[in-house]
Design a protein around this motif. Sequence first.
Motif, PDB file in Angstrom:
ATOM      1  N   LEU A 282      10.454 -16.532  14.833  1.00 11.57           N
ATOM      2  CA  LEU A 282      10.951 -16.153  13.511  1.00 11.57           C
ATOM      3  C   LEU A 282      11.660 -17.332  12.876  1.00 11.57           C
ATOM      4  CD1 LEU A 282      12.162 -12.953  15.084  1.00 11.57           C
ATOM      5  CD2 LEU A 282      11.043 -12.786  12.856  1.00 11.57           C
TER       6      LEU A 282
ATOM      7  N   VAL B 179      14.263  -5.928  15.931  1.00 14.37           N
ATOM      8  CA  VAL B 179      12.983  -6.401  16.444  1.00 14.37           C
ATOM      9  C   VAL B 179      12.926  -6.209  17.957  1.00 14.37           C
ATOM     10  CG1 VAL B 179      13.895  -8.765  16.431  1.00 14.37           C
ATOM     11  CG2 VAL B 179      11.442  -8.424  16.577  1.00 14.37           C
ATOM     12  N   THR B 180      11.773  -5.769  18.441  1.00 14.81           N
ATOM     13  CA  THR B 180      11.595  -5.509  19.863  1.00 14.81           C
ATOM     14  C   THR B 180      10.195  -5.924  20.276  1.00 14.81           C
ATOM     15  OG1 THR B 180      11.809  -3.825  21.590  1.00 14.81           O
ATOM     16  CG2 THR B 180      10.778  -3.134  19.538  1.00 14.81           C
TER      17      THR B 180
ATOM     18  N   TRP C  82      16.981  -6.143   9.869  1.00 18.93           N
ATOM     19  CA  TRP C  82      15.805  -5.992  10.727  1.00 18.93           C
ATOM     20  C   TRP C  82      16.193  -5.882  12.189  1.00 18.93           C
ATOM     21  CZ3 TRP C  82      11.283  -4.918   8.628  1.00 18.93           C
ATOM     22  CH2 TRP C  82      11.029  -5.328   7.318  1.00 18.93           C
TER      23      TRP C  82
ATOM     24  N   ALA D  23       3.493 -14.327   8.909  1.00 20.92           N
ATOM     25  CA  ALA D  23       3.660 -13.240   7.945  1.00 20.92           C
ATOM     26  C   ALA D  23       5.058 -13.324   7.360  1.00 20.92           C
ATOM     27  CB  ALA D  23       3.472 -11.900   8.638  1.00 20.92           C
ATOM     28  N   LEU D  24       5.256 -12.690   6.221  1.00 22.75           N
ATOM     29  CA  LEU D  24       6.562 -12.672   5.569  1.00 22.75           C
ATOM     30  C   LEU D  24       7.138 -11.268   5.621  1.00 22.75           C
ATOM     31  CD1 LEU D  24       6.061 -14.761   2.321  1.00 22.75           C
ATOM     32  CD2 LEU D  24       7.823 -15.136   4.065  1.00 22.75           C
TER      33      LEU D  24
ATOM     34  N   ALA E 126      21.362 -10.890   8.352  1.00 17.24           N
ATOM     35  CA  ALA E 126      21.009 -10.684   6.943  1.00 17.24           C
ATOM     36  C   ALA E 126      20.909 -12.041   6.244  1.00 17.24           C
ATOM     37  CB  ALA E 126      22.067  -9.820   6.271  1.00 17.24           C
TER      38      ALA E 126
ATOM     39  N   GLU F  49      13.199 -17.905  -0.517  1.00 18.38           N
ATOM     40  CA  GLU F  49      12.458 -16.733  -0.989  1.00 18.38           C
ATOM     41  C   GLU F  49      11.320 -17.137  -1.933  1.00 18.38           C
ATOM     42  OE1 GLU F  49      15.415 -13.738  -1.726  1.00 18.38           O
ATOM     43  OE2 GLU F  49      13.897 -12.337  -2.472  1.00 18.38           O
TER      44      GLU F  49
ATOM     45  N   VAL G 197      12.715 -19.187   5.290  1.00 17.66           N
ATOM     46  CA  VAL G 197      12.195 -20.050   4.232  1.00 17.66           C
ATOM     47  C   VAL G 197      12.757 -19.529   2.900  1.00 17.66           C
ATOM     48  CG1 VAL G 197      10.071 -18.664   4.008  1.00 17.66           C
ATOM     49  CG2 VAL G 197      10.049 -21.082   3.315  1.00 17.66           C
TER      50      VAL G 197
ATOM     51  N   LEU H 268      22.273  -9.520  21.430  1.00 21.07           N
ATOM     52  CA  LEU H 268      23.027  -8.539  22.220  1.00 21.07           C
ATOM     53  C   LEU H 268      22.883  -8.819  23.713  1.00 21.07           C
ATOM     54  CD1 LEU H 268      21.970  -5.401  20.121  1.00 21.07           C
ATOM     55  CD2 LEU H 268      24.037  -6.790  19.848  1.00 21.07           C
TER      56      LEU H 268
ATOM     57  N   GLU I  58      13.952 -15.754   3.229  1.00 19.67           N
ATOM     58  CA  GLU I  58      13.271 -14.619   3.850  1.00 19.67           C
ATOM     59  C   GLU I  58      12.721 -15.033   5.209  1.00 19.67           C
ATOM     60  OE1 GLU I  58      10.244 -13.297   1.078  1.00 19.67           O
ATOM     61  OE2 GLU I  58       9.620 -15.348   0.662  1.00 19.67           O
ATOM     62  N   TRP I  59      12.353 -14.025   6.010  1.00 22.37           N
ATOM     63  CA  TRP I  59      11.869 -14.274   7.361  1.00 22.37           C
ATOM     64  C   TRP I  59      10.361 -14.464   7.382  1.00 22.37           C
ATOM     65  CZ3 TRP I  59      15.188 -15.408  11.047  1.00 22.37           C
ATOM     66  CH2 TRP I  59      16.503 -14.936  10.957  1.00 22.37           C
ATOM     67  N   ALA I  60       9.925 -15.523   8.078  1.00 26.69           N
ATOM     68  CA  ALA I  60       8.509 -15.700   8.406  1.00 26.69           C
ATOM     69  C   ALA I  60       8.364 -15.439   9.897  1.00 26.69           C
ATOM     70  CB  ALA I  60       8.055 -17.109   8.068  1.00 26.69           C
ATOM     71  N   VAL I  61       7.306 -14.738  10.282  1.00 23.02           N
ATOM     72  CA  VAL I  61       7.148 -14.354  11.681  1.00 23.02           C
ATOM     73  C   VAL I  61       5.722 -14.649  12.148  1.00 23.02           C
ATOM     74  CG1 VAL I  61       6.797 -11.951  10.951  1.00 23.02           C
ATOM     75  CG2 VAL I  61       7.356 -12.414  13.321  1.00 23.02           C
TER      76      VAL I  61
ATOM     77  N   ALA J  57      16.518  -3.587  21.362  1.00 23.08           N
ATOM     78  CA  ALA J  57      16.031  -4.384  20.236  1.00 23.08           C
ATOM     79  C   ALA J  57      17.094  -5.405  19.877  1.00 23.08           C
ATOM     80  CB  ALA J  57      15.728  -3.475  19.033  1.00 23.08           C
ATOM     81  N   ALA J  58      16.672  -6.442  19.183  1.00 22.34           N
ATOM     82  CA  ALA J  58      17.599  -7.459  18.679  1.00 22.34           C
ATOM     83  C   ALA J  58      17.762  -7.266  17.180  1.00 22.34           C
ATOM     84  CB  ALA J  58      17.053  -8.851  18.970  1.00 22.34           C
ATOM     85  N   LEU J  59      18.838  -7.814  16.644  1.00 19.19           N
ATOM     86  CA  LEU J  59      19.092  -7.731  15.207  1.00 19.19           C
ATOM     87  C   LEU J  59      18.940  -9.108  14.581  1.00 19.19           C
ATOM     88  CD1 LEU J  59      22.231  -5.462  14.911  1.00 19.19           C
ATOM     89  CD2 LEU J  59      20.058  -5.124  13.721  1.00 19.19           C
ATOM     90  N   LEU J  60      18.234  -9.174  13.451  1.00 20.96           N
ATOM     91  CA  LEU J  60      18.158 -10.434  12.703  1.00 20.96           C
ATOM     92  C   LEU J  60      19.298 -10.479  11.707  1.00 20.96           C
ATOM     93  CD1 LEU J  60      14.336 -10.610  11.902  1.00 20.96           C
ATOM     94  CD2 LEU J  60      15.564 -11.443  13.915  1.00 20.96           C
TER      95      LEU J  60
END
Lengths: 322, 322
Positions: A138, B44-45, B42, B32-33, A36, A143, A141, A25, A41-44, A31-34
Motif C-alpha cells: 500500500l 485491511v486483512t 480502512w 488499484a486506487l 486517515a 489525490e 499518492v 496492532l 489516497e491509497w494505491a494498493v 485486521a490492520a488499520l490504515l
Amino acid sequence: MARSGEFSVIRNIFAPLAVRAPGALALRDDAALLPALTGREWAVTKDALVEGVHFLKNDPADLIARKSLRVNLSDLAAKGAKPEFYLLALSLPAWIDDAWIQTFASCLAADQDIFGVALIGGDTTATPGPLTLSITALGTVAEGKMIRRDGAREGDIVFVTGSVGEAGAGLALLKGEGRAVPERDVLIARYRLPEPRVVLGARLVGLAHACADVSDGLIADLGHIADASGVRMEIDAARVPVSPAVKAFWGADAIVRAATSGDDYELAFTAPQSARAGRDSAAREAGVALSEIGRVTSGSGIVLLAEGSQPIPLASWGFRHF
Amino acid sequence: MARSGEFSVIRNIFAPLAVRAPGALALRDDAALLPALTGREWAVTKDALVEGVHFLKNDPADLIARKSLRVNLSDLAAKGAKPEFYLLALSLPAWIDDAWIQTFASCLAADQDIFGVALIGGDTTATPGPLTLSITALGTVAEGKMIRRDGAREGDIVFVTGSVGEAGAGLALLKGEGRAVPERDVLIARYRLPEPRVVLGARLVGLAHACADVSDGLIADLGHIADASGVRMEIDAARVPVSPAVKAFWGADAIVRAATSGDDYELAFTAPQSARAGRDSAAREAGVALSEIGRVTSGSGIVLLAEGSQPIPLASWGFRHF
C-alpha cells in the motif's frame, strides 16, 4: 532446528517488523488499520511469488524476501505512489525452519529501512507444496494524481530508466542457457534482486502521462500502456539501453532479447516534450539514468524499429506466466 | 479445455468482477486506487488458503472461491468493518482449466452480490504445487471505532453468535473420523461454506468492547482476546451453543470438541452489561442468535468451566496451522 508454532513465529519473528506502524496492532488483531489521509489516497497492489516459477528452490531466504517485497514496491513506484505498508502471506513447506524464517524476516527488516515501509498484517500457513508468498503493498499518492497506464497521448516521448535485459540474461544463466560471460554474477544478481525505482516514481507525478514497471518485458509492458491508452508506440531498437554484458551474452540477438525478457523492474513511461526540464532533474536527483527510446503516435500496438525504420519481427513479446 | 494466457484470463474472466469499482481501473493497471473517505478509515486483512491444508483437493471450485473470500470477510466482520473490496492472488496448478476458473469467478461474482464487495486487483500465476490462494480484503469503519481484540474489560459478558463445532465435525467427517450422523451433509457444508457475520459485525460497533471471529476455535480465539486485553475469561461449558447434530456426532466429548475446533466463523465478543438492549436488537435485526457464554474477570488466560465451576482440562486449544 525445528519450527515454532504459528503464533510464536508471528509474535517473535514478524511482530518486530510492525512496531513502527500503530495500525498494525502488533499483528495481534484480525485486521490492520490504515491511517486517515488528507489530500492523498491509497494505491494498493498485490503480487504472488512461487518457488520454481518466480524464484528457484535454492535461492537464499534473503533474496526471496527482498524480491517478493521489491516487485510490489516497483508496482507502486510505477504509479508514483510512496510505499507505506505491506501485508505478507507466507505458505511454508515442511523443510523451512525457524532459522530460515529468521533470515527471511531480517532481510525484510533491512528492506523496510531502505524503502521506509512497515509490515501491517498477513498470514502464515503450512503448504505441502512449494514455498509460496503473496505480498500486498500500500502506498499513498496525491489525490487524483496516480500515474496510470491509460494516460499516454499522441506526441509523448517514451522513456525507460536504467537498462533492460540484465535480469533476463541472469535467469538464462541460472537455467544454463547462453554463453559464459565475466559479468555472470552481476547478471544473476540483477535477476534475483530488483531495484524498484521508488524515488524516481514519486517524482514522476505530474511529469509522466503513463507509466508501468518492466516486469513482463519492455515491449510487453509498453504494449500494455499503448493498449490501455488507445495509442501506438514506436520504439527505436538502437536507443534501447542494453549493457555491454547483455550484448556479450546474447550476441546479435541482444536488443530483441533484452526488450522482450522480463524482471527488469525499470520504469517505462511516456511524457510530453514540455516536461523535459522537470523530468531530467527528477532523474538526476533520483540517481537514475533515463533513455529516450521512442514516441507515441496515433493508431494501436507497439513496434520495435531497426535503424532505417524497418519493424523487427518479435517472436515473443515478453514472458507470460502461463 | 485448455487454459488461456494470463492476460486473457484477467481480461475475460476476472475483469467483469471489477466493473463496479472505478478504482480497480478494469484490472489493467499496476495498482488499484481506494476511494477517499471522510469520517471513516480502512481496515485491511489478508488470509492465504492452500489445497490440502484449508480445503481438500476435490473440493469444488465454487466452494473454494466462496470460502476464500468469506474467511476474509469474516475478519472484517469481527472488526465491525463494512467489506468493500478485495484483491486475489491465485497460483494455479496445471490441471486447472478455463472452465474451472470460470466457475470459480462466477461464484465470486455471486458472493460479491451477497456481500456488496468488488474485486480491485491481484495476480494470477502458475504453480508446480497445490492450488494456493490469497485474498486481501478491505473494509471501512467509523474513525477510531474498529472493534479490536484488546478492548475486553473486567465485568464484560462474553458472547458468541450462532453455534460452534459444526464445521469441525464436518471436517472430521471428510477425514473419515467420528460416527455416521443423518446431518452429515449439513456439517460438511458448514465446514466448506462459512457464513461471515458481516451485518451483525457492523452493528456491534460501539456495543462490543472486543471481538474476534472463530477461526482457530472458540477457546483459542477468546484466549487471544483475553491475552491481548490483559484479562481472564471464564466460559461456562453448559452455555456454549452446540447443535444436536454435533452432540450426536461427538457424544460425551461434544462441548470440548466444539469449543476447540476451528472454522466456525462465528463472532465471539465481549460487551458490557449496559449494552444489552442495543446488542439484542442488533442480533435480532441481523437474524443471528446470540449466546451469553461467560464473563471477563481480572487475571489472565481462559478457562472452560463444567457445571459446579470445575475447570475442564483442554487437551488442545484449537487448531494450529503448524
